[in-house]
Design a protein around this motif. Structure first.
Motif, mmCIF file in Angstrom:
data_model
loop_
_atom_site.group_PDB
_atom_site.id
_atom_site.type_symbol
_atom_site.label_atom_id
_atom_site.label_comp_id
_atom_site.label_asym_id
_atom_site.label_seq_id
_atom_site.Cartn_x
_atom_site.Cartn_y
_atom_site.Cartn_z
ATOM 1 N N ASN A 1 -21.396 -8.030 15.472
ATOM 2 C CA ASN A 1 -20.960 -8.185 13.778
ATOM 3 C C ASN A 1 -20.596 -7.101 13.666
ATOM 4 O O ASN A 1 -19.402 -7.037 11.818
ATOM 5 C CB ASN A 1 -21.805 -9.060 13.421
ATOM 6 C CG ASN A 1 -21.530 -9.654 11.913
ATOM 7 O OD1 ASN A 1 -20.013 -10.790 12.418
ATOM 8 N ND2 ASN A 1 -22.082 -9.260 10.803
ATOM 9 N N VAL B 1 -17.649 -5.255 14.198
ATOM 10 C CA VAL B 1 -16.224 -6.163 14.760
ATOM 11 C C VAL B 1 -15.903 -5.903 12.550
ATOM 12 O O VAL B 1 -14.755 -5.346 12.059
ATOM 13 C CB VAL B 1 -16.287 -6.960 14.762
ATOM 14 C CG1 VAL B 1 -15.219 -7.947 13.997
ATOM 15 C CG2 VAL B 1 -16.334 -7.530 16.182
ATOM 16 N N ALA B 2 -16.991 -5.970 11.625
ATOM 17 C CA ALA B 2 -17.313 -6.069 10.720
ATOM 18 C C ALA B 2 -16.562 -4.314 9.861
ATOM 19 O O ALA B 2 -15.711 -4.178 8.820
ATOM 20 C CB ALA B 2 -17.728 -6.248 9.360
ATOM 21 N N TRP B 3 -17.185 -3.170 9.929
ATOM 22 C CA TRP B 3 -17.044 -2.135 10.390
ATOM 23 C C TRP B 3 -15.494 -1.452 10.907
ATOM 24 O O TRP B 3 -14.823 -0.793 9.789
ATOM 25 C CB TRP B 3 -17.719 -1.254 10.598
ATOM 26 C CG TRP B 3 -18.010 0.125 9.582
ATOM 27 C CD1 TRP B 3 -18.508 0.944 9.151
ATOM 28 C CD2 TRP B 3 -17.171 1.334 10.424
ATOM 29 N NE1 TRP B 3 -18.576 1.799 8.097
ATOM 30 C CE2 TRP B 3 -17.653 2.310 9.174
ATOM 31 C CE3 TRP B 3 -16.060 1.227 11.366
ATOM 32 C CZ2 TRP B 3 -16.532 3.690 9.639
ATOM 33 C CZ3 TRP B 3 -16.064 2.841 11.397
ATOM 34 C CH2 TRP B 3 -15.752 3.725 10.208
ATOM 35 N N LEU B 4 -14.787 -1.695 11.765
ATOM 36 C CA LEU B 4 -13.442 -1.559 12.925
ATOM 37 C C LEU B 4 -12.341 -2.487 11.754
ATOM 38 O O LEU B 4 -11.288 -1.892 11.223
ATOM 39 C CB LEU B 4 -13.794 -2.535 13.787
ATOM 40 C CG LEU B 4 -14.650 -1.049 15.064
ATOM 41 C CD1 LEU B 4 -15.108 -2.083 15.821
ATOM 42 C CD2 LEU B 4 -13.545 -0.268 15.285
ATOM 43 N N GLN B 5 -12.987 -3.117 10.680
ATOM 44 C CA GLN B 5 -11.764 -3.961 9.831
ATOM 45 C C GLN B 5 -10.831 -2.360 8.656
ATOM 46 O O GLN B 5 -12.122 -2.174 8.968
ATOM 47 C CB GLN B 5 -11.949 -5.087 9.079
ATOM 48 C CG GLN B 5 -12.399 -6.013 10.013
ATOM 49 C CD GLN B 5 -12.938 -7.235 9.115
ATOM 50 O OE1 GLN B 5 -12.867 -7.225 8.038
ATOM 51 N NE2 GLN B 5 -13.604 -8.041 9.749
ATOM 52 N N VAL B 6 -9.317 -2.701 9.126
ATOM 53 C CA VAL B 6 -8.971 -1.585 8.135
ATOM 54 C C VAL B 6 -9.678 -1.745 6.709
ATOM 55 O O VAL B 6 -10.020 -0.402 5.958
ATOM 56 C CB VAL B 6 -7.930 -1.902 7.995
ATOM 57 C CG1 VAL B 6 -6.664 -0.387 7.748
ATOM 58 C CG2 VAL B 6 -7.321 -1.234 9.824
ATOM 59 N N ASN B 7 -9.867 -2.744 6.473
ATOM 60 C CA ASN B 7 -10.516 -2.735 4.663
ATOM 61 C C ASN B 7 -11.148 -2.026 4.596
ATOM 62 O O ASN B 7 -11.901 -1.486 3.533
ATOM 63 C CB ASN B 7 -10.143 -4.194 4.165
ATOM 64 C CG ASN B 7 -8.152 -4.492 4.014
ATOM 65 O OD1 ASN B 7 -7.255 -3.946 3.628
ATOM 66 N ND2 ASN B 7 -7.608 -5.731 3.812
ATOM 67 N N GLN B 8 -12.018 -3.053 5.231
ATOM 68 C CA GLN B 8 -13.499 -2.315 4.918
ATOM 69 C C GLN B 8 -13.792 -0.295 5.453
ATOM 70 O O GLN B 8 -14.686 -0.001 4.719
ATOM 71 C CB GLN B 8 -14.242 -2.642 6.713
ATOM 72 C CG GLN B 8 -16.624 -2.530 6.204
ATOM 73 C CD GLN B 8 -16.600 -2.616 4.637
ATOM 74 O OE1 GLN B 8 -16.748 -4.089 4.337
ATOM 75 N NE2 GLN B 8 -17.916 -2.010 4.107
ATOM 76 N N ASP C 1 2.855 0.415 10.359
ATOM 77 C CA ASP C 1 1.804 -0.405 9.839
ATOM 78 C C ASP C 1 0.949 0.035 8.300
ATOM 79 O O ASP C 1 0.689 0.519 7.757
ATOM 80 C CB ASP C 1 0.525 0.122 10.746
ATOM 81 C CG ASP C 1 -0.773 -1.262 10.009
ATOM 82 O OD1 ASP C 1 -0.538 -2.422 9.257
ATOM 83 O OD2 ASP C 1 -2.678 -1.034 10.403
ATOM 84 N N THR D 1 -2.116 -1.115 5.890
ATOM 85 C CA THR D 1 -2.881 -0.385 6.496
ATOM 86 C C THR D 1 -2.424 0.946 5.289
ATOM 87 O O THR D 1 -3.552 1.398 4.855
ATOM 88 C CB THR D 1 -3.113 0.132 7.689
ATOM 89 O OG1 THR D 1 -3.750 -1.017 8.442
ATOM 90 C CG2 THR D 1 -4.398 1.215 7.299
ATOM 91 N N ASN E 1 -2.705 0.185 1.385
ATOM 92 C CA ASN E 1 -4.201 0.008 1.198
ATOM 93 C C ASN E 1 -5.017 1.134 0.535
ATOM 94 O O ASN E 1 -5.857 1.785 0.321
ATOM 95 C CB ASN E 1 -4.489 -1.073 3.118
ATOM 96 C CG ASN E 1 -6.008 -1.205 2.450
ATOM 97 O OD1 ASN E 1 -7.793 -0.570 2.119
ATOM 98 N ND2 ASN E 1 -6.978 -2.367 1.407
#
Length: 464
Positions: free
Chosen positions: A168, A171-178, A316, A319, A322
């Protein structure tokens, strides 16, 4: 032995901040602490079962015989090792692809996160616990076990929960926004620690109060002594030592600059005839093979810039946008909280250190200049740059209005005939107009638009 001594000397010579960053960036430190704890836990559980024969005493209620304990611990040892290997192989494969798409420096950020290191520590310590327990199981000393199998089952269940948490977390860290948000937090932390807390208290706003005439004379130079990047400068200690020696020091390069061994990086001027220990000042400057984020604001900014540029190359734009907004927040913080002066004084207001001059325009160009270059054919992304500049300007120090406006005009001049639709033209110039209003450059905007219309008419009627 010499290798170990050199290794220890390397860490003993580091400053507190450098040592903290090095420890955090290495994968071994936290797991070692967990392994030490697990080793102590093995000794406690084995002592409980072997010395006090707790398994035999607990047999009416709960106890596991030697064979079952050995099979259980042996199976869990192999299972946890497999789980650990599988997890990190999977994550490294994902990160190899991800870092190639955005930035190779993201892997280091992920490894340095506390959650990642704690998970690795839990997996490693669980394996060590199982391995040592399996090694020291003794049928002669205890036929029945209680503490060892019970704790082994608990640790195995905890490791499985950690595995789910880690997936988890990844997956959360691999999100570009994070990812970009974490990079922004890192940059803001460097701005606060390096500029606001360490350097700015010694800067002077009124240059007339500082006597810098001595810097016009010929000074003494100190060479770097080795090649590499300037990673750290202990500004506070340099100021204190310069006050003791009654000298003025000029740093010829900034943090993050690459220097050769023969490059003069310090120039100093003596007010008296006292001898100056040049090596003392060189020990306060750390030079290494790579750039680090401890004090290097530009390096931290460049990581976000790299994400934006790679995103543009991968088609992209979201991204990229952002990352641009995260950069805008970092620049706004630099403008609001920093004093752009190159003179550092001691407690008696005597000039002690002269830095290389850096103003807001320098950081602004480093943040958006490369993005503007690679987005030269993308009117939508450049419109977003203008919107970010306008958003920044609403919270900037007013002294930096001109720098932001000039960069906005620089961006706008790259678009002569690249507007495919009327809406592109309108959105772009509305964003520029809003920037002009925020930075108090309405007249300059009107002149710019009149000039653009004139140039456009000349292109349509070249004979006029």
């Amino acid at each position: 032995m010499n290798l170990l001594d050199n290794y220890l000397k390397k860490y003993t010579k580091m400053s507190e901040r450098e040592l903290s960053h090095t420890v955090q960036s290495n994968m071994w430190f936290t797991p070692v602490l967990y392994v030490i704890f697990s080793s102590l836990l093995v000794s406690v559980t084995l002592t409980t079962d072997l010395k006090y024969d707790l398994g035999d005493q607990m047999r009416p209620f709960f106890a596991v015989d030697y064979d079952l304990t050995r099979n259980l611990v042996g199976t869990l040892t192999a299972a946890i090792l497999t789980l650990t290997t599988f997890t990190f192989n999977l994550i490294l494969v994902v990160f190899t692809t991800f870092s190639g798409q955005f930035s190779p420096r993201m892997l280091k950020n992920f490894i340095a996160s506390k959650s990642t290191q704690r998970v690795l520590g839990i997996f490693t310590s669980s394996f060590i616990y199982m391995l040592l327990s399996f090694l020291f199981l003794n049928k002669r000393m205890a036929e029945y076990y209680f503490a060892v199998p019970l704790l082994a089952a608990i640790i195995a269940a905890f490791s499985m929960g950690t595995f789910i948490f880690f997936i988890n977390h990844a997956v959360a860290w691999l999100q570009v926004n994070q990812m970009t948000y974490d990079m922004k937090r890192e940059a803001l932390s460097i701005v606060k620690n390096t500029l606001e807390d360490e350097v700015d208290p010694y800067k002077v706003n009124d240059l007339s109060t500082v006597n810098s005439d001595i810097c016009e004379n010929k000074g003494n130079s100190i060479s770097a002594g080795k090649s590499g990047y300037i990673q750290l400068v202990d500004f506070i200690s340099i100021i204190k030592e310069a006050e003791k020696d009654d000298i003025v020091i000029q740093l010829e390069y900034t943090i993050g600059s690459y220097v050769f061994a023969s490059t003069p990086i310090i120039t100093y001027w003596k007010n008296g005839e006292n001898e100056v220990d040049e090596q003392k000042y060189m020990s306060l400057i750390s030079i290494g093979r790579r750039q680090t984020e401890v004090q290097d604001i530009e390096f931290s900014i460049n990581k976000l810039v790299e994400v934006a540029i790679r995103s543009l190359g991968n088609y992209d734009p979201k991204t990229a946008t952002n990352a641009i907004y995260q950069l805008g927040e970092v620049l706004a913080s630099i403008s609001r909280n920093s004093i752009f002066s190159k003179y550092l004084v001691d407690k008696n207001n005597n000039l002690r250190v002269v830095l290389q001059e850096r103003d807001f325009s320098h950081y602004l160009y480093n943040a958006f200049g490369y993005i503007r270059h690679y987005a030269k054919d993308n009117v939508i992304v450049c419109t977003e740059i203008l919107k970010v500049l306008d958003l920044m300007a609403k919270s900037l120090n007013k002294r930096d209005y001109n720098a932001v406006w000039e960069f906005g005009v620089f961006t706008a001049r790259g678009f002569e005939d690249l507007f495919l639709f009327t809406l592109d033209y309108q959105q772009f110039h509305i964003a520029l107009q809003n920037l002009a209003v925020t930075t108090k450059h309405e007249k300059e905007f009107e002149k710019f638009m009149e000039k653009r219309k004139s140039e456009f008419n000349n292109l349509k009627n070249p004979d006029i």
